[in-house]
Write a protein that holds these residues in place. Structure first.
Motif, PDB file in Angstrom:
ATOM      1  N   TRP A 192      -1.872   2.365   0.542  1.00 22.04           N
ATOM      2  CA  TRP A 192      -1.787   1.055   0.950  1.00 22.04           C
ATOM      3  C   TRP A 192      -0.311   0.731   1.112  1.00 22.04           C
ATOM      4  CZ3 TRP A 192      -5.317  -1.384  -3.605  1.00 22.04           C
ATOM      5  CH2 TRP A 192      -6.761  -1.180  -3.110  1.00 22.04           C
ATOM      6  N   ALA A 193       0.758   1.626   0.394  1.00 22.84           N
ATOM      7  CA  ALA A 193       2.079   1.025   0.503  1.00 22.84           C
ATOM      8  C   ALA A 193       2.564   1.067   1.644  1.00 22.84           C
ATOM      9  CB  ALA A 193       2.977   2.106  -0.502  1.00 22.84           C
ATOM     10  N   ARG A 194       2.250   1.893   2.485  1.00 16.24           N
ATOM     11  CA  ARG A 194       2.554   2.275   4.070  1.00 16.24           C
ATOM     12  C   ARG A 194       2.018   1.136   5.068  1.00 16.24           C
ATOM     13  NH1 ARG A 194      -0.528   6.904   3.148  1.00 16.24           N
ATOM     14  NH2 ARG A 194      -2.806   6.714   4.257  1.00 16.24           N
ATOM     15  N   LYS A 195       1.300   0.467   4.399  1.00 19.46           N
ATOM     16  CA  LYS A 195       0.774  -0.639   5.298  1.00 19.46           C
ATOM     17  C   LYS A 195       1.274  -2.021   4.976  1.00 19.46           C
ATOM     18  CE  LYS A 195      -4.319   0.769   5.752  1.00 19.46           C
ATOM     19  NZ  LYS A 195      -5.568   0.307   5.532  1.00 19.46           N
ATOM     20  N   ILE A 196       1.922  -2.098   3.798  1.00 23.86           N
ATOM     21  CA  ILE A 196       2.734  -3.321   3.310  1.00 23.86           C
ATOM     22  C   ILE A 196       3.726  -3.574   4.134  1.00 23.86           C
ATOM     23  CG2 ILE A 196       3.602  -4.777   1.352  1.00 23.86           C
ATOM     24  CD1 ILE A 196       1.642  -3.055  -0.424  1.00 23.86           C
ATOM     25  N   GLY A 197       3.936  -4.899   4.828  1.00 27.33           N
ATOM     26  CA  GLY A 197       5.215  -5.176   5.512  1.00 27.33           C
ATOM     27  C   GLY A 197       5.997  -6.259   4.713  1.00 27.33           C
ATOM     28  N   ASP A 198       6.457  -7.059   5.488  1.00 25.35           N
ATOM     29  CA  ASP A 198       7.378  -7.988   4.849  1.00 25.35           C
ATOM     30  C   ASP A 198       7.030  -9.163   3.977  1.00 25.35           C
ATOM     31  OD1 ASP A 198       9.376  -6.651   6.020  1.00 25.35           O
ATOM     32  OD2 ASP A 198       9.927  -8.454   7.452  1.00 25.35           O
ATOM     33  N   ASP A 199       7.495  -9.620   2.764  1.00 30.74           N
ATOM     34  CA  ASP A 199       6.956 -10.418   1.908  1.00 30.74           C
ATOM     35  C   ASP A 199       7.828 -11.824   2.246  1.00 30.74           C
ATOM     36  OD1 ASP A 199       5.695 -11.864  -0.244  1.00 30.74           O
ATOM     37  OD2 ASP A 199       7.592 -11.709  -1.652  1.00 30.74           O
TER      38      ASP A 199
END
Length: 240
Positions: free
Chosen positions: A67-74
């Motif tokens: 999932w980490a590689r899918k998470i973009g900006d917050d």
């Protein structure tokens, strides 16, 4: 004939730092190719949830590399104005009670309408076509801006007003709190359940000192009551 409709592959999750939105974040990561998150500082008494959201995001990345590689900006927006115009137990130091309308005085009028409108503006700029929210009409406090009819109408309004086809995903809409715990387990196993229990915050009073089986909280506010009852039922009944 080719299908010219846009394909929804990228989402913006309304992530408050609470149980429901954390579960929705995991759900979105299991479903979409890229996922960004957005939170709001509106003068809430339980502002500690904003600290929790950062810790949860980092822990999620570390424990779930897929999932980490899918998470973009917050994105974190300052909505102090919303707190200033809201005379509620969620934004003011007052006892939680039920108003003459039958709603608890934790109801912040138009909160979700404002959140989703601003989220749509961010999503438009970022090229994200899906908004994911943890609104629920099953185990909830009766807030009218959490109801399915409200959100369906808002989806239409946002799509028309921005001339862009938005999809409002509410995966918890018809789930009980127990089913929400089960959903988290189905998405990330017991480690995700434990992460949600330890690192998310739901308590309206902002209590991060008192530890219960279901997480931290005062144990008596409506949010704690819903979370406790749901967790108890989750432990008693296996997933369907």
């Amino acid at each position: 004939m080719s299908d010219a409709r846009p394909v929804h592959t990228q989402a913006l999750v309304l992530f408050s730092g609470g149980q429901d939105s954390a579960t929705c974040l995991a759900w979105a990561l299991s479903r979409y190719e890229r996922v960004e998150t957005i939170g709001f500082d509106y003068g809430q008494r339980h502002k500690v949830e904003l600290t929790c959201r950062g810790r949860f995001l980092e822990a999620l990345k570390q424990r779930y590399p897929q999932w980490a590689r899918k998470i973009g900006d917050d994105h974190l927006l300052d909505l102090a104005l919303l707190g200033q115009i809201s005379d509620t137990a969620l934004t003011q130091d007052k006892a939680i009670a039920f108003a003459s309308t039958g709603l608890p005085n934790t109801f912040v009028p138009a909160r979700n309408l404002v959140f989703l409108t601003l989220a749509a503006a961010i999503a438009y700029r970022r090229g994200l076509t899906v908004l994911v929210g943890g609104m629920c009409e099953t185990d909830y406090s009766g807030y009218p801006d959490c109801r399915d009819d409200t959100l369906k109408a808002l989806q239409v309004a946002l799509s028309l007003g921005m001339d862009s086809r938005f999809l409002l995903d509410t995966p918890l809409m018809w789930l009980s709190k127990a089913q929400t715990w089960h959903l988290a387990e189905s998405l990330g196993g017991r480690p995700l359940v434990e992460l949600i229990r330890e690192e998310t915050h739901t308590c309206y009073a902002g209590d991060r000192q008192t530890r219960h089986a279901w997480g931290y909280g005062c144990g008596s506010c409506p949010a704690c009551e819903l979370r406790r009852k749901g967790h108890d039922t989750y432990l008693e009944a296996p997933a369907p």
